[in-house]
Motif scaffolding. Structure first.
Motif, PDB file in Angstrom:
ATOM      1  N   VAL A 169       0.838  -1.202   0.000  1.00 13.79           N
ATOM      2  CA  VAL A 169       0.000   0.000   0.000  1.00 13.79           C
ATOM      3  C   VAL A 169       0.873   1.251   0.000  1.00 13.79           C
ATOM      4  N   GLY A 170       1.947   1.228   0.754  1.00  9.64           N
ATOM      5  CA  GLY A 170       2.862   2.367   0.741  1.00  9.64           C
ATOM      6  C   GLY A 170       3.403   2.639  -0.656  1.00  9.64           C
ATOM      7  N   ALA A 171       3.814   1.590  -1.348  1.00 10.53           N
ATOM      8  CA  ALA A 171       4.318   1.744  -2.717  1.00 10.53           C
ATOM      9  C   ALA A 171       3.229   2.277  -3.644  1.00 10.53           C
ATOM     10  N   GLU A 172       2.025   1.778  -3.483  1.00 10.63           N
ATOM     11  CA  GLU A 172       0.908   2.247  -4.320  1.00 10.63           C
ATOM     12  C   GLU A 172       0.585   3.713  -4.050  1.00 10.63           C
ATOM     13  N   LEU A 173       0.879   4.191  -2.852  1.00  6.04           N
ATOM     14  CA  LEU A 173       0.663   5.608  -2.516  1.00  6.04           C
ATOM     15  C   LEU A 173       1.836   6.488  -2.938  1.00  6.04           C
ATOM     16  N   GLY A 174       2.882   5.863  -3.499  1.00  4.88           N
ATOM     17  CA  GLY A 174       3.996   6.645  -4.015  1.00  4.88           C
ATOM     18  C   GLY A 174       5.244   6.663  -3.147  1.00  4.88           C
ATOM     19  N   TYR A 175       5.252   5.936  -2.045  1.00  2.00           N
ATOM     20  CA  TYR A 175       6.440   5.872  -1.204  1.00  2.00           C
ATOM     21  C   TYR A 175       7.450   4.889  -1.785  1.00  2.00           C
ATOM     22  N   ASN A 176       8.710   5.134  -1.535  1.00  2.00           N
ATOM     23  CA  ASN A 176       9.768   4.183  -1.857  1.00  2.00           C
ATOM     24  C   ASN A 176       9.814   3.214  -0.688  1.00  2.00           C
ATOM     25  N   ALA A 177       9.212   2.046  -0.879  1.00  2.00           N
ATOM     26  CA  ALA A 177       9.020   1.095   0.215  1.00  2.00           C
ATOM     27  C   ALA A 177      10.079   0.006   0.183  1.00  2.00           C
ATOM     28  N   ARG A 202       9.730  -7.846  -6.923  1.00  2.00           N
ATOM     29  CA  ARG A 202       9.349  -7.893  -8.342  1.00  2.00           C
ATOM     30  C   ARG A 202       8.439  -6.749  -8.741  1.00  2.00           C
ATOM     31  N   VAL A 203       7.560  -6.340  -7.847  1.00  2.00           N
ATOM     32  CA  VAL A 203       6.488  -5.429  -8.256  1.00  2.00           C
ATOM     33  C   VAL A 203       6.508  -4.075  -7.547  1.00  2.00           C
ATOM     34  N   PHE A 204       6.809  -4.052  -6.261  1.00  2.00           N
ATOM     35  CA  PHE A 204       6.515  -2.856  -5.484  1.00  2.00           C
ATOM     36  C   PHE A 204       7.705  -2.055  -4.973  1.00  2.00           C
ATOM     37  N   GLY A 205       8.825  -2.694  -4.683  1.00  2.00           N
ATOM     38  CA  GLY A 205       9.909  -1.917  -4.090  1.00  2.00           C
ATOM     39  C   GLY A 205      11.154  -2.739  -3.861  1.00  2.00           C
ATOM     40  N   ARG A 206      11.929  -2.327  -2.900  1.00  2.00           N
ATOM     41  CA  ARG A 206      13.219  -2.960  -2.614  1.00  2.00           C
ATOM     42  C   ARG A 206      13.132  -3.898  -1.419  1.00  2.00           C
ATOM     43  N   VAL A 207      14.049  -4.861  -1.421  1.00  2.00           N
ATOM     44  CA  VAL A 207      14.247  -5.754  -0.281  1.00  2.00           C
ATOM     45  C   VAL A 207      15.732  -5.716   0.021  1.00  2.00           C
ATOM     46  N   SER A 208      16.082  -5.567   1.282  1.00  2.00           N
ATOM     47  CA  SER A 208      17.489  -5.481   1.661  1.00  2.00           C
ATOM     48  C   SER A 208      17.665  -6.011   3.075  1.00  2.00           C
ATOM     49  N   THR A 209      18.917  -6.124   3.496  1.00  2.00           N
ATOM     50  CA  THR A 209      19.208  -6.560   4.864  1.00  2.00           C
ATOM     51  C   THR A 209      19.315  -5.343   5.780  1.00  2.00           C
ATOM     52  N   THR A 210      19.194  -5.586   7.061  1.00  2.00           N
ATOM     53  CA  THR A 210      19.354  -4.519   8.046  1.00  2.00           C
ATOM     54  C   THR A 210      20.732  -3.892   7.936  1.00  2.00           C
ATOM     55  N   GLU A 211      21.740  -4.725   7.798  1.00  2.00           N
ATOM     56  CA  GLU A 211      23.109  -4.222   7.686  1.00  2.00           C
ATOM     57  C   GLU A 211      23.264  -3.280   6.494  1.00  2.00           C
ATOM     58  N   ASP A 212      22.708  -3.671   5.351  1.00  2.00           N
ATOM     59  CA  ASP A 212      22.809  -2.816   4.163  1.00  2.00           C
ATOM     60  C   ASP A 212      22.022  -1.521   4.315  1.00  2.00           C
ATOM     61  N   VAL A 213      20.852  -1.581   4.962  1.00  2.00           N
ATOM     62  CA  VAL A 213      20.065  -0.363   5.182  1.00  2.00           C
ATOM     63  C   VAL A 213      20.819   0.583   6.107  1.00  2.00           C
ATOM     64  N   LEU A 214      21.378   0.060   7.185  1.00  2.00           N
ATOM     65  CA  LEU A 214      22.138   0.918   8.106  1.00  2.00           C
ATOM     66  C   LEU A 214      23.352   1.523   7.418  1.00  2.00           C
ATOM     67  N   ALA A 215      24.017   0.745   6.568  1.00  2.00           N
ATOM     68  CA  ALA A 215      25.164   1.279   5.824  1.00  2.00           C
ATOM     69  C   ALA A 215      24.712   2.378   4.869  1.00  2.00           C
ATOM     70  N   GLU A 216      23.580   2.173   4.211  1.00  2.00           N
ATOM     71  CA  GLU A 216      23.049   3.170   3.296  1.00  2.00           C
ATOM     72  C   GLU A 216      22.684   4.448   4.038  1.00  2.00           C
ATOM     73  N   LEU A 217      22.186   4.305   5.246  1.00  2.00           N
ATOM     74  CA  LEU A 217      21.852   5.463   6.071  1.00  2.00           C
ATOM     75  C   LEU A 217      23.079   6.038   6.760  1.00  2.00           C
ATOM     76  N   ASP A 218      24.193   5.331   6.634  1.00  2.00           N
ATOM     77  CA  ASP A 218      25.468   5.734   7.211  1.00  2.00           C
ATOM     78  C   ASP A 218      25.426   5.817   8.726  1.00  2.00           C
ATOM     79  N   ILE A 219      24.730   4.832   9.354  1.00  2.00           N
ATOM     80  CA  ILE A 219      24.686   4.789  10.809  1.00  2.00           C
ATOM     81  C   ILE A 219      25.092   3.428  11.341  1.00  2.00           C
ATOM     82  N   ALA A 220      25.726   2.610  10.502  1.00  2.00           N
ATOM     83  CA  ALA A 220      26.105   1.258  10.932  1.00  2.00           C
ATOM     84  C   ALA A 220      27.195   1.303  11.984  1.00  2.00           C
TER      85      ALA A 220
END
Length: 102
Positions: free
Chosen positions: A52-60, A84-102
Motif C-alpha cells: 500500500v505504501g508503494a501504491e501511494l507513491g512511497y519508496n518502500a 518484483r512489483v513494489f519496491g526494494r528488499v534489503s538486509t538490516t546491515e545494508d540499510v544501516l550502511a546506506e543510512l550511514d549509521i552502521a
C-alpha cells in the motif's frame, strides 16, 4: 525498544498501516518519501504495508532479516513479490550502511 519522547507513535489496528491509521498523512506532512518496513508476519502485515505504501507513491523497502513469517516459504515468497512489483528488499546491515549509521 521504546520510542523517544519526540518520536511519533501510530497505532496499527489492521494489517496495513497506511489503510488503518494517519500514517500517510503524517509522513506526507513531514515530507517523508522513503519508508523502511519491518515487523512480524512478512506475508501479511509487512507485505501489506509495503504494498500500500508503494501504491501511494512511497519508496518502500522491506528489511528481510527484520521480519518473519510462519514458514520460510511464505516469508521468501512475500519478499520476492515485493521486489518484483513494489519496491526494494534489503538486509538490516545494508540499510544501516546506506543510512550511514552502521
Amino acid at each position: 525498544i521504546f520510542p523517544q519522547p519526540d518520536e511519533l507513535v501510530i497505532d496499527k489496528p489492521i494489517s496495513s498501516d497506511f489503510t488503518s491509521s494517519a500514517m500517510d498523512h503524517a509522513l506526507r506532512n513531514m515530507g517523508i518519501t522513503d519508508v523502511v518496513i519491518t515487523g512480524v508476519v512478512t506475508d501479511m502485515c509487512v507485505f501489506g504495508t509495503a504494498r500500500v505504501g508503494a501504491e501511494l507513491g512511497y519508496n518502500a523497502l522491506i528489511c528481510e532479516d527484520a521480519c518473519a513469517s510462519y514458514t520460510q516459504r511464505a516469508h521468501d515468497e512475500a519478499l520476492l513479490m515485493h521486489a518484483r512489483v513494489f519496491g526494494r528488499v534489503s538486509t538490516t546491515e545494508d540499510v544501516l550502511a546506506e543510512l550511514d549509521i552502521a
